[in-house]
Design a protein around this motif. Sequence first.
Motif, PDB file in Angstrom:
ATOM      1  N   LEU A  31       0.868  -1.182   0.000  1.00  0.00           N
ATOM      2  CA  LEU A  31       0.000   0.000   0.000  1.00  0.00           C
ATOM      3  C   LEU A  31       0.901   1.228   0.000  1.00  0.00           C
ATOM      4  O   LEU A  31       1.736   1.398   0.890  1.00  0.00           O
ATOM      5  CB  LEU A  31      -0.891   0.009   1.239  1.00  0.00           C
ATOM      6  N   THR A  32       0.754   2.091  -1.020  1.00  0.00           N
ATOM      7  CA  THR A  32       1.657   3.235  -1.175  1.00  0.00           C
ATOM      8  C   THR A  32       0.888   4.542  -1.130  1.00  0.00           C
ATOM      9  O   THR A  32      -0.138   4.700  -1.799  1.00  0.00           O
ATOM     10  CB  THR A  32       2.421   3.153  -2.513  1.00  0.00           C
ATOM     11  N   LEU A  43      -3.542   7.337  -2.780  1.00  0.00           N
ATOM     12  CA  LEU A  43      -3.194   6.017  -2.269  1.00  0.00           C
ATOM     13  C   LEU A  43      -3.216   5.037  -3.435  1.00  0.00           C
ATOM     14  O   LEU A  43      -4.118   5.100  -4.278  1.00  0.00           O
ATOM     15  CB  LEU A  43      -4.208   5.550  -1.218  1.00  0.00           C
ATOM     16  N   GLU A  44      -2.260   4.121  -3.464  1.00  0.00           N
ATOM     17  CA  GLU A  44      -2.204   3.126  -4.537  1.00  0.00           C
ATOM     18  C   GLU A  44      -2.099   1.730  -3.940  1.00  0.00           C
ATOM     19  O   GLU A  44      -1.371   1.488  -2.976  1.00  0.00           O
ATOM     20  CB  GLU A  44      -0.997   3.375  -5.434  1.00  0.00           C
ATOM     21  N   TRP A  45      -2.866   0.824  -4.527  1.00  0.00           N
ATOM     22  CA  TRP A  45      -2.796  -0.587  -4.141  1.00  0.00           C
ATOM     23  C   TRP A  45      -3.070  -1.437  -5.372  1.00  0.00           C
ATOM     24  O   TRP A  45      -4.081  -1.259  -6.045  1.00  0.00           O
ATOM     25  CB  TRP A  45      -3.820  -0.909  -3.050  1.00  0.00           C
ATOM     26  N   ARG A  68      -5.640   3.464  -7.878  1.00  0.00           N
ATOM     27  CA  ARG A  68      -5.351   4.663  -7.098  1.00  0.00           C
ATOM     28  C   ARG A  68      -6.636   5.394  -6.744  1.00  0.00           C
ATOM     29  O   ARG A  68      -7.603   5.379  -7.506  1.00  0.00           O
ATOM     30  CB  ARG A  68      -4.428   5.613  -7.873  1.00  0.00           C
ATOM     31  N   VAL A  69      -6.625   6.052  -5.577  1.00  0.00           N
ATOM     32  CA  VAL A  69      -7.743   6.909  -5.172  1.00  0.00           C
ATOM     33  C   VAL A  69      -7.178   8.239  -4.681  1.00  0.00           C
ATOM     34  O   VAL A  69      -6.117   8.269  -4.047  1.00  0.00           O
ATOM     35  CB  VAL A  69      -8.607   6.269  -4.057  1.00  0.00           C
ATOM     36  N   PRO A  70      -7.866   9.353  -4.975  1.00  0.00           N
ATOM     37  CA  PRO A  70      -7.411  10.655  -4.469  1.00  0.00           C
ATOM     38  C   PRO A  70      -7.806  10.815  -3.008  1.00  0.00           C
ATOM     39  O   PRO A  70      -8.826  10.271  -2.556  1.00  0.00           O
ATOM     40  CB  PRO A  70      -8.170  11.646  -5.359  1.00  0.00           C
ATOM     41  N   LEU A  71      -7.014  11.568  -2.277  1.00  0.00           N
ATOM     42  CA  LEU A  71      -7.277  11.805  -0.864  1.00  0.00           C
ATOM     43  C   LEU A  71      -7.410  13.300  -0.590  1.00  0.00           C
ATOM     44  O   LEU A  71      -6.758  14.119  -1.247  1.00  0.00           O
ATOM     45  CB  LEU A  71      -6.130  11.267   0.007  1.00  0.00           C
ATOM     46  N   GLU A  76     -12.440   1.205  -1.560  1.00  0.00           N
ATOM     47  CA  GLU A  76     -12.418   1.394  -3.014  1.00  0.00           C
ATOM     48  C   GLU A  76     -11.215   0.702  -3.640  1.00  0.00           C
ATOM     49  O   GLU A  76     -11.268   0.266  -4.787  1.00  0.00           O
ATOM     50  CB  GLU A  76     -12.394   2.888  -3.355  1.00  0.00           C
ATOM     51  N   LEU A  77     -10.135   0.614  -2.890  1.00  0.00           N
ATOM     52  CA  LEU A  77      -8.926  -0.045  -3.393  1.00  0.00           C
ATOM     53  C   LEU A  77      -8.994  -1.560  -3.256  1.00  0.00           C
ATOM     54  O   LEU A  77      -8.126  -2.280  -3.736  1.00  0.00           O
ATOM     55  CB  LEU A  77      -7.691   0.470  -2.641  1.00  0.00           C
TER      56      LEU A  77
END
Length: 242
Positions: A141-142, A150-152, A156-159, A212-213
């Motif tokens: 998880l990055t 966040l990327e998995w 990716r999802v925006p925060l 979501e990830l």
Amino acid sequence: MYRILIVEDDDKIGAILRSCMEKYGFEAQVASRFRDITGEFAEYGPHLVLMDIHLPYFDGFYWCRQIRLRSNAPILFLSARSGEMDQVMAIENGGDDYVTKPIHMDLLMAKIRAALRRAYGEYAASPAGADAQDALTANGLTLYGQRSELEWSGRRVPLTQNERLLAAALIRASERVVSREELLEALWDDAEFVDDNTLTVNVTRLRKKLDELGLPGAVDTVRGQGYRLKAAELGRNGGRQS
């Protein structure tokens, strides 16, 4: 889904704007606590703010400055005043753009999309090598701080800023429990004046982003202590949130 906070005291205009935002796939909320816009901002965690200038108690310039103390989320001013000085003041007080009333929705939506792209998407500032330098990782998880993403597993999802700060604290701690006091201090300078429920709301939003990830149950509530990222179990679906 990007969240938009509409700070507009005209109920009719607020309802129209909210309906338009939802029509174009955004989540939107019309502000109601005009004595405490920053508190409402902190609880809702928007990615972008539509800010009227003429408001009860304090004007939009004041609230823009207050929001800028805690967030770099784009702020677009809406006003019937078309004078050059008003637009200069909007920018100098921390605004990103200015739209005059009556509002042309096509133009407003174009400006909103452009602001979101600059802040979170393809045009977000990211100096060469910055992604690698500011990335935090826990078992795949990055978190990319520059882009607030966040990327998995390739997704990716925006925060929002608060979601990013929470994710950073949890990833740095990995399996260690992070106390509520530590998280409050990470998010707000004046943590002692922040309603404890506001932290719970922000943790809930971060959990939704992890869902979501494909990482349900990645954040545990450790009763009486705080929260913990289950780094060793990342990727195991069906985890139960306590």
